[in-house]
Design an enzyme around this catalytic site. Sequence first.
Site, PDB file in Angstrom:
ATOM      1  N   GLU B  98       0.815  -1.230   0.000  1.00 21.75           N
ATOM      2  CA  GLU B  98       0.000   0.000   0.000  1.00 21.75           C
ATOM      3  C   GLU B  98       0.838   1.265   0.000  1.00 21.75           C
ATOM      4  O   GLU B  98       0.601   2.177  -0.768  1.00 21.75           O
ATOM      5  CB  GLU B  98      -0.927   0.035   1.223  1.00 21.75           C
ATOM      6  N   HIS B 167     -11.092  -4.670  10.249  1.00 20.41           N
ATOM      7  CA  HIS B 167     -11.647  -4.492   8.911  1.00 20.41           C
ATOM      8  C   HIS B 167     -12.878  -3.611   8.924  1.00 20.41           C
ATOM      9  O   HIS B 167     -13.578  -3.542   7.930  1.00 20.41           O
ATOM     10  CB  HIS B 167     -12.051  -5.856   8.311  1.00 20.41           C
TER      11      HIS B 167
END
Lengths: 339, 372
Positions: B98, B167
């Site tokens: 990322e 999440h």
Amino acid sequence: MVLGRSFEDMCAQMYYRGKMFGFVHLYNGQEAVSTGFVKCLKPEDYVCSTYRDHVHALSKGVPARAVMSELFGKATGICRGQGGSMHMFSKEHGLLGGFAFIGEGIPVATGAAFKTKYEREVLKNDKADAVTVAFFGDGTCNNGQFFECLNMAALWKLPIIFVVENNLWAIGMSHYRATSVPEIWKKGPAFGMPGIHVDGMDVLKVREVALEAVARARRGDGPTLVECETYRFRGHSLADPDELRKPAEKAHYAARDPIIALKKYLLESGLVDETDLRSIDKKIDEIVEDAVEFADASPLPPRSQLLENVFADPKGFGIGPDGKYRCEDPAFTAGTAQV
Amino acid sequence: MALNKMFGAIRGRAPSQKLARISSQMQSPSSLRSFCAAAKEMTVRDALNSAIDEEMSADSKVYLMGEEVGEYQGAYKISKGLLQKFGPDRVLDTPITEAGFTGIGVGSAFYGLKPIVEFMTFNFAMQAIDHIINSAAKTNYMSAGQISVPIVFRGPNGAAAGVAAQHSQCFAAWYGSCPGLKVLSPYSAEDARGLLKAAIRDPDPVVFLENEILYGEAFPVSAEVLDPSFVLPIGKAKIEREGTDVTVTAFSKMVGYALKAAEILEKEGINVEVINLRSIRPLDRATINQSVRKTNRLVTVEEGWPQHGIGAEICTSVVEESFDYLDAPVERITGADVPMPYAANLERMAVPQIEDIVRAVKRACSRSARGK
């Protein structure tokens, strides 16, 4: 190189006189790396640096006046005083910054190299061959982003050169205390690119390696990792008392001062004589003095500059209570509007 | 164009000329649905896919990068078919890096490309948040306008179902506080299409917060929405349902919950005005305040954590600009102040439900000097 050295010395003077403030990181001792690489580049090529970016900016062609004004925080600076010492950006000269976080510039530089590849392959522009050089230090080579970019640059064969300015020290952390495998150049082949080690105190050796790496990137053969063994003569920043480095080590590298070495070489090989060198020194002194005078005389940024340039599209400030976009309020550019 | 004139005739309430002009371009009151007998339905997933497809076709500088966006057709199938249509040079499958690929996207945007960086969820974007904030949001300012960053960061945000603490975080408040970013959060398919197209065309960094659960939900879309040149303005909220008694603000999935709560409350005689924020930054304070001045009561709804949340900012904005119009304290509905638990019953308790909105609205309506 002489410009870089004189400029940085002047920065130190100005800092202690209170004209410059905040964090200032000087490049004394590492000039051979910047000159060696940046002078091999074309104006369209890109350079991405760290907080130690004054000399990279000067090498890439940013006028000394603009850099000095920026350091003084004046409106005539290269970033109109909004960036400061650590954030030199110049679109015209292809200087992508000036980043405070180590490792932050590496992916940005990789992105600029990606843009060159995209221009060739998708936008079908055959003349797009800009190369990017990313400068960073030894401490950065333990950072995750560095490895992520080595991987992607090799994977996608990007036209980038990763230049490690290994000056052996993070602020007070020796490279050998921080790194499991201190030879940084060895990390290149692990990712599929050549890893080269060069004496970063010798500008001619650096230039030789740089020419080869730039040519390789421009051909489309992909990235190179170059580790330059160099040293910073001053502390990490002007606030660093520099107590942890041993005097013997400092003396060793002072003896290998790149400017003195090049002067010696030029004189010995008869390419120039003393008067030529002295006239260069004089010219540089004039440039640096002029830069300081210019910066001193320059105005501080106007109030209205506070709210400018947050967005390229200033409607990003939203809609005011009167139903009109805030940036259309005449008081907005005078810096007196409420946002 | 005839449709627009119809909108003006139905509503006719906006005070200033400019506001009317801006709002007439995209507000479609729920009563409009009865006029569009032949209205198509479109899922949010297809809306996003079509928006990216059209913008990539129109401008070859736009490209998509992220994990699994290419051969896998997108982790949530948002980029389905795009690799086949545009090729691997414009739809890039990245390694799981990322920080690296976000930085690459930002660097390529410095000199004029227009990347769309997809995060599998915004939770993973935390590994790249340095680039979103420091290299994207701040660069136009630091470089004094020399280098702008026309990049879009998009992906699902907030709680899904049973995916637990790492999440499920909602990032609207974090990104919404950062100058230099524009932060959008669509609800319906129309929002998704219009806002994503606006984001891709925008010269500044845009954080586009989607919602995984909404991807599969279908909404009616008019022919105007399906047109390739359809865009919605950034910074303008939408009044999803007009009302007179209380204003409820929400974004993303909570808009749907608020609308359902409004239907329940209608039967009990409380007439709720639901505002779909659409834009977290810049926040449409004008629309919110105008609504509160009409209804005199406010309930804010969000899925994220309470402290320093979107509701906190909206409450302050209303207190600053419309204090005299408030008949009751502002009610704030948020997710519970805990990391998201896994167990299904606990998860239900940790996010706002329709009953919570109904209860809060009733509370707002029962507390007042005049006892409405």
